[in-house]
Write an enzyme that holds these catalytic residues in place. Structure first.
Site, mmCIF file in Angstrom:
data_model
loop_
_atom_site.group_PDB
_atom_site.id
_atom_site.type_symbol
_atom_site.label_atom_id
_atom_site.label_comp_id
_atom_site.label_asym_id
_atom_site.label_seq_id
_atom_site.Cartn_x
_atom_site.Cartn_y
_atom_site.Cartn_z
ATOM 1 N N PRO A 74 0.817 -1.161 -0.110
ATOM 2 C CA PRO A 74 0.015 0.148 0.011
ATOM 3 C C PRO A 74 1.003 1.381 0.110
ATOM 4 C CG PRO A 74 0.049 -0.916 2.077
ATOM 5 C CD PRO A 74 0.804 -2.077 1.281
ATOM 6 N N ASP B 203 5.771 3.504 1.551
ATOM 7 C CA ASP B 203 5.224 1.918 2.072
ATOM 8 C C ASP B 203 4.323 2.490 3.296
ATOM 9 O OD1 ASP B 203 4.138 -0.223 3.068
ATOM 10 O OD2 ASP B 203 6.092 -1.335 2.771
ATOM 11 N N HIS B 204 3.139 2.486 3.079
ATOM 12 C CA HIS B 204 2.218 3.308 4.125
ATOM 13 C C HIS B 204 2.097 2.146 5.358
ATOM 14 C CE1 HIS B 204 -0.866 5.566 6.231
ATOM 15 N NE2 HIS B 204 -1.220 6.155 5.158
ATOM 16 N N ARG B 205 2.751 1.046 5.261
ATOM 17 C CA ARG B 205 2.945 0.167 6.454
ATOM 18 C C ARG B 205 3.867 0.566 7.244
ATOM 19 N NH1 ARG B 205 3.494 -5.507 3.264
ATOM 20 N NH2 ARG B 205 5.303 -3.920 2.248
#
Length: 446
Positions: free
Chosen positions: A244, A418-420
């Site tokens: 994501p 990377d939104h994580r």
């Protein structure tokens, strides 16, 4: 006793590779240290040296073979005093497809064929009923009726030459007539001189790679993708699908950076030329140390790796794709050292002479397309890294300085996160720190 030469593992993650080229042939005398072959891994072509001495008895894997598994036997080395009789042990043959069971008149019950009384006997694929029919192999005709199996290009050439396709034997799959069959056809395959053949509608060869898109096979050429392209396609597809991600972009005024670069090169003397990209690598490394939460990787079991070092991967275009050699500890190195390392890595990347440890393990990537005039773009994250920076061209643009319109050299950069592991606030802090170093490069020396 003969020695098996096996496919080496040239990196910790290597599972298979392409045997690109043999430097020896059967019968050659081998000494320790001699280069035997070139192996193409996912990112580089590396030479394999001999460990033992002897004579090449047999080469089992031809050059150009793809998908050779690590530890698979690729050749046999005969030791001193051995002859080819040591090679009598046959190589393992690929498993043959199961043969249809034969049924004799004296043994026709299902139970006698090894099955239960409820099982039905298996019919031969060449028998009647619903089994697939096989091509008769003669004249290129299909077994399904009298329809000729021929590629659209072969039909077109045959029509131009006045050849009778029914008199030509096909050499393609399932007896299909292809271009070479028509070009090599003898004059005896010509039709009787009657009426001119009418133009047939273009037919799609349903075995062609792009047939499902309605594109005829004679309207494109198919080339073989090398190992780098295939691995990159697989990894980037997984990255784009599974990570994501989101972009952040900002404009950086780089007039001060260009002046700083000029003074650095004047002070460094001949033989040294620090590039804008070298300075950006340094700025990225310093920003990673200033915002350590952004220097992170996602671990699939739900943990986050926070990297202790700022190792910046730089994208280098090579034939067949991209490779990302690494400037390790970019935050602690001087600009002259970064310049020297980056030029050496880029040169060896283009000749595929990098070692795996030189392009595996970075914590952040930087891709610069400014030299191609690209104003801005977004890159795909290079896993397991958490961010990648895309750098556009520096160009003169109108800006507002102290309430007045002015001209400045501006460069647009886009950070893909990377939104994580890197949320919007963390990414914004990193790109703000990077922008400060770029717009006021003297702060990089503090």
């Amino acid at each position: 006793m003969s020695i098996e030469i096996t496919m080496p593992a040239l990196s910790p993650t290597m599972e298979e590779g392409t045997l690109a080229k043999w430097h020896v042939k059967e019968g050659d005398k081998i000494e320790s240290g001699m280069v035997l072959a070139e192996i193409e891994t996912d990112k580089a072509t590396m030479e394999v040296e001999a460990v033992d001495e002897g004579v090449i008895g047999k080469i089992l894997v031809a050059e150009g073979t793809e998908g050779v598994k690590v530890n698979a036997v690729i050749a046999i080395l005969l030791e001193e005093g051995e002859d080819k009789s040591a090679l009598d042990k046959p190589a393992a043959a690929p498993p043959a497809p199961p043969a249809a069971p034969s049924v004799s008149s004296a043994d026709t019950s299902p139970a006698s064929q090894g099955g239960s009384a409820d099982e039905k006997p298996i019919s031969s694929p060449t028998s009647g009923g619903s089994g697939h029919k096989v091509a008769d192999g003669g004249g290129g005709k299909a077994a399904e009726g009298d329809r000729l199996k021929a590629s659209p290009l072969a039909k077109r050439i045959a029509a131009d030459k006045g050849l009778d396709l029914s008199a030509i034997k096909g050499s393609g799959p399932h007896g299909r007539i292809v271009k070479r069959d028509v070009e090599n056809a003898q004059p005896g395959a010509a039709k009787p001189a009657t009426a001119a053949p009418s133009a047939a509608p273009v037919e799609i060869d349903h075995d062609a790679p792009l047939a499902r898109y309605g594109i005829a096979a004679d309207r494109y050429d198919v080339v073989k993708a090398d190992g780098i392209t295939k691995i990159a396609a697989k990894r980037l597809s997984e990255s784009f699908r599974d990570i994501p991600h989101f972009p952040l972009n900002v404009d950086c005024r780089i007039d001060a950076l260009l002046d700083f670069r000029k003074r650095i090169n004047e002070a460094a003397g001949e033989g040294v030329k620090v590039s804008v990209n070298d300075i950006l690598i340094k700025a990225a490394g310093l920003a990673l140390k200033k915002v350590p939460a952004a220097n992170a990787s996602w671990i699939e079991d739900g943990r986050i790796a926070l990297h202790r070092h700022a190792d910046v991967s730089m994208a280098v275009a090579i034939e067949g794709g991209l490779i990302t050699p690494i400037i390790f500890d970019a935050d602690t190195k001087g600009l002259v050292q970064i310049s020297t390392e980056s030029k050496d890595l880029a040169a060896r990347a283009r000749t595929r002479k990098l070692k795996p440890e030189e392009y595996q393990g970075g914590t952040f990537s930087l891709s610069n397309l400014g030299m191609f005039g690209i104003q801005s773009f977004s890159s795909i994250i290079n896993p397991p890294q958490g961010m990648i920076l895309s750098v556009g061209a520096g160009e003169q643009r109108p800006v507002v300085k102290e309430g007045a319109l002015a001209i400045a050299t501006v460069m647009t950069v886009t950070l893909t996160c990377d939104h994580r592991v890197v949320d919007g606030a963390t990414g914004a802090k990193w790109i703000a720190a990077f922008r400060t170093f770029v717009e006021d490069p003297m702060t990089m020396l503090m």
